[in-house]
Design an enzyme around this catalytic site. Structure first.
Site, short mmCIF file in Angstrom:
data_model
loop_
_atom_site.label_atom_id
_atom_site.label_comp_id
_atom_site.label_asym_id
_atom_site.label_seq_id
_atom_site.Cartn_x
_atom_site.Cartn_y
_atom_site.Cartn_z
CG HIS A 1 -42.71 -40.82 -8.86
ND1 HIS A 1 -41.94 -40.18 -9.80
CD2 HIS A 1 -42.06 -40.64 -7.69
CE1 HIS A 1 -40.87 -39.67 -9.24
NE2 HIS A 1 -40.93 -39.94 -7.94
CG HIS B 1 -35.26 -39.27 -0.20
ND1 HIS B 1 -35.02 -37.92 -0.36
CD2 HIS B 1 -36.12 -39.60 -1.19
CE1 HIS B 1 -35.72 -37.46 -1.38
NE2 HIS B 1 -36.40 -38.47 -1.90
#
Length: 719
Positions: free
Chosen positions: A78, A245
């Site tokens: 992020h 993920h």
């Protein structure tokens, strides 16, 4: 409440974003050399300290599965993932995630905890390790600690101590909203420049799907739009999502709107910079809430494997509302392997998928990549390693800025490589010889200035791309950019190539590059223009630039650097702008910031370029002098002269005519780029200085200094 100028006059041109370029806000002072300090680190020791933190769960914020690795990967992702190609801004440089607005974005819920977990490491190494580097390094260490082999790591991210207010995040005023104004033609589709994220306050796209609905086709379209704007193709996109993920889980024990408090920047003072206080259960561990989506992606959340891809492709998925009230996807049937509960190893959880995950499976092109990765796990590993390295380093510029023992030997095309010189660089005697050759050619002073400017001003301080080094102005796409007047540019380059060939054909080993010649020509023109005005000015010239090849140039990636307008050359473009800047002067300030200019440097460069007659297609717009090509302060004196009044030529109010107040005759023509220096009070204050009779010499010297700065912005070898 204290009202500021922007509240009183919302249309006031914001120049404060240039003020940071005028001085260093770092507490370490202007002499601090972060690169030198970073090189003193024992990087292996730093990584060991990070891994100790990663596997030592803290009661105040317990680690899922006893390992903070997935949390640190999310933090690093992020941080770096805000980068966008359109203006090169955001990304991991500066450690901006610890400052608003990123520190309080809804997509960054609980990443304040990740940074606090790393506080002891930062405190231990202090000035030797910036937050920007620590955040990214922690993500790399996390991957390695869970069995993944990374491509490497480079340090060199210097921390910022003030939010970068030049970053335009979008038109919305509420978090997690998407307005029609975010997209071209006010329809969902292509984002307006320079945006990359499709939702205010989210890094990429809404994980539930467009507008919070489980629309897999729309989600795939948004993913492709967004990831392409951070310089990722389909394979890199799939590799990043699938690789990221593979680890960890998402948190949605209950509804965030009912239980989660204010973000850090809105939290009460006693929270000491932490936010998102959660009153559901214990508010942490199994009761943690971030996105409102709940569950892991596979059965081994802290181990690198093929679990994510196998689950996604090997099962059918149906959309449901999870315990946090958000859309997520559960497997059809009960044959999927369960994961251990993150805080109760004897219990299990069923894997889930996001709408953005299922979208990859239902998009033909993305699915083809997924299936190829599933059949070739080593290819998947390599693709994720390369895409991850690109993600976390994309905003750092050329390889010579990379620091540390883990920098890969390979130079990547996205680093805009230039070749090393395999010849002797010109010295003072050769430079003097080349200056004479340039002056003896048929190139005009204006051509010399415009060509040098067109080459060097492509630089962006945001991601250190562009600039004169490499002479990419002679390659596509820059050679054909409209602002560069391709036909005239081709003629100029032909002459430079003749000068280069004649010089390089000599018997010795000394050679000159076109990149150096182009800059030298601009410098010569500035010095001659100053001399004609009666001032002896020396513009420093540092040779050493080399010429890149087409094979070393990713032409498509240079398209975002094309100027839509250019205040310095008074180039207005085609006027068809569908971006988030309202006026020409806002675009001028934006470009000045990308060039790392202060307000005074912006002012003096525009005034000097007008005096030199260096305007697009050699128009008279803004050339307020009877002696163009001579470096006088006539632009400022004429602009502030009350003998003229101005009227727009049409309703666009981009071009204006200047009329003599006494005779009523139209004598001058200007653009908004010109008149803003008389209209805006702060710009006028600088123009007033440079217009003074006894300050023309300062104007000439300041122009030469600012010119030299632009010509060397990309010379990282000189730092």
């Amino acid at each position: 409440m204290t009202w500021h100028n922007q509240e009183w006059w919302p249309n006031l041109l914001r120049l404060d974003i240039l003020d940071d370029n005028a001085g260093d806000l770092s507490p370490y002072g202007e002499d601090f050399d972060y690169a030198e300090e970073f090189q003193k680190l024992d990087l292996e020791a730093v990584k060991a300290d990070i891994e100790d933190v990663m596997t030592d769960s803290q009661d105040w914020w317990p680690a899922d599965y006893g390992h903070y690795g997935p949390l640190f990967i999310r933090m690093a992702w992020h941080s770096a993932g805000t980068y966008r190609t359109l203006d090169g801004r955001a990304g991991a440089a500066g450690g901006l995630q610890r400052l608003p607005p990123e520190s309080s974005w809804p997509d960054n819920v609980n990443l304040d905890k990740a940074r606090r977990l790393l506080q002891p490491v930062k405190q231990k190494y202090g000035r030797k390790l910036s937050w920007g580097d620590l955040i990214i390094l922690a993500g790399n260490v996390a991957l390695e600690s869970m069995g993944f082999e990374t491509q490497g790591f480079a340090g060199g991210r210097v921390d910022e101590y003030k939010s970068n207010e030049a970053i335009e995040w979008g038109p919305e005023t509420d978090w997690e909203t998407t307005s029609p104004e975010r997209f071209e033609d006010e329809e969902v589709g292509n984002l307006k420049d320079p945006l990359a994220n499709t939702v205010m306050g989210l890094i990429y796209v809404n994980p539930e799907g467009p507008y919070g609905e489980p629309d897999v086709e729309g989600s795939a379209a948004n993913i492709r739009e967004e990831f392409s704007r951070m310089a990722m193709d389909d394979e890199e996109t799939v590799a990043l999502i699938a690789g990221g993920h593979t680890f960890g889980k998402v948190h949605g024990a209950s509804d965030p709107e009912e239980h989660v408090g204010a973000e850090p920047e809105a939290a009460p003072i006693e929270e000491q910079g932490l936010g998102w206080d959660n009153d559901f259960g214990e508010g942490k561990g199994p009761d943690a809430i971030t996105s409102g989506i709940e569950g892991p992606w596979n059965s081994s959340p802290i181990q690198w494997d093929m679990g994510y891809i196998d689950n996604l492709l090997g099962h059918d998925w149906t959309s449901v509302k999870g315990p946090g009230g958000a859309w997520q996807w559960e497997p059809v049937g009960d044959d999927i392997e369960a994961a251990p509960a993150p805080h109760a190893p004897d219990e299990t959880e069923e894997p889930m998928m996001l709408t953005t995950d299922v979208a990859l499976k239902h998009d033909d092109d993305y699915r083809e990549v997924l299936e190829r990765f599933q059949e070739n796990p080593d290819e998947f590993q390599q693709a994720f390693a390369r895409a991850w390295f690109k993600l976390i380093h994309r905003d750092m510029g050329p390889r010579e800025r990379f620091l540390g023992p883990e920098v890969p030997d390979e130079t990547f095309i996205w680093q805009d490589p230039v070749p090393d010189a395999d010849y002797d660089i010109v010295g003072d005697d050769e430079v003097a010889e080349l200056e004479e050759a340039i002056l003896d050619s048929d190139l005009t002073r204006t051509q010399l200035v415009k060509t040098a400017w067109a080459s060097a001003s492509t630089y962006r301080d945001s991601d250190k791309r562009g600039g004169a080094n490499g002479a990419r102005i002679r390659l596509e796409p820059q050679r054909s950019w409209e602002a560069n007047e391709p036909e005239e540019l081709a003629a100029v380059l032909d002459t430079y190539e003749e000068i280069q060939a004649a010089f390089n054909d000599r018997d010795d080993d000394v050679r000159v590059s076109l990149a150096d010649l182009i800059v030298l020509g601009g410098n010569v023109a500035v010095e001659q223009a100053a001399a004609d005005a009666g001032y002896d000015v020396d513009v420093p010239f540092e040779p050493g630039r080399t010429d890149a090849t087409a094979e070393q140039t990713d032409a498509d990636s240079f398209e975002p650097l094309e100027p839509k307008v250019d205040a310095f050359r008074n180039y207005l473009g085609d006027g068809d702008f569908d971006d988030l800047y309202d006026t020409l002067e806002e675009r001028m300030v934006d470009k000045a910031d990308l060039l790392d200019l202060s307000v005074s440097e912006l002012t003096v460069l525009v005034g000097g370029m007008r005096a030199l007659g260096a305007t697009y297609e050699d128009t008279d717009r803004g050339v307020f002098t009877d002696d163009p090509g001579t470096l006088t302060n006539d632009f400022f004196q004429t602009l502030l002269d009350m003998d003229y009044e101005w009227e727009p030529v049409d309703e666009d109010e981009e071009v204006f005519e200047g009329y003599d107040r006494d005779t009523g005759e139209q004598e001058l023509e200007a653009t908004r780029f010109d008149l803003i220096f008389g209209s805006n009070a702060r710009l006028r204050a600088y123009a007033d200085v440079y217009a003074a009779d006894d300050d023309e010499e300062q104007f000439v010297q300041d122009f030469a200094d600012a010119w030299h700065k632009v010509m060397t912005l990309d010379r990282f070898d000189l730092e």
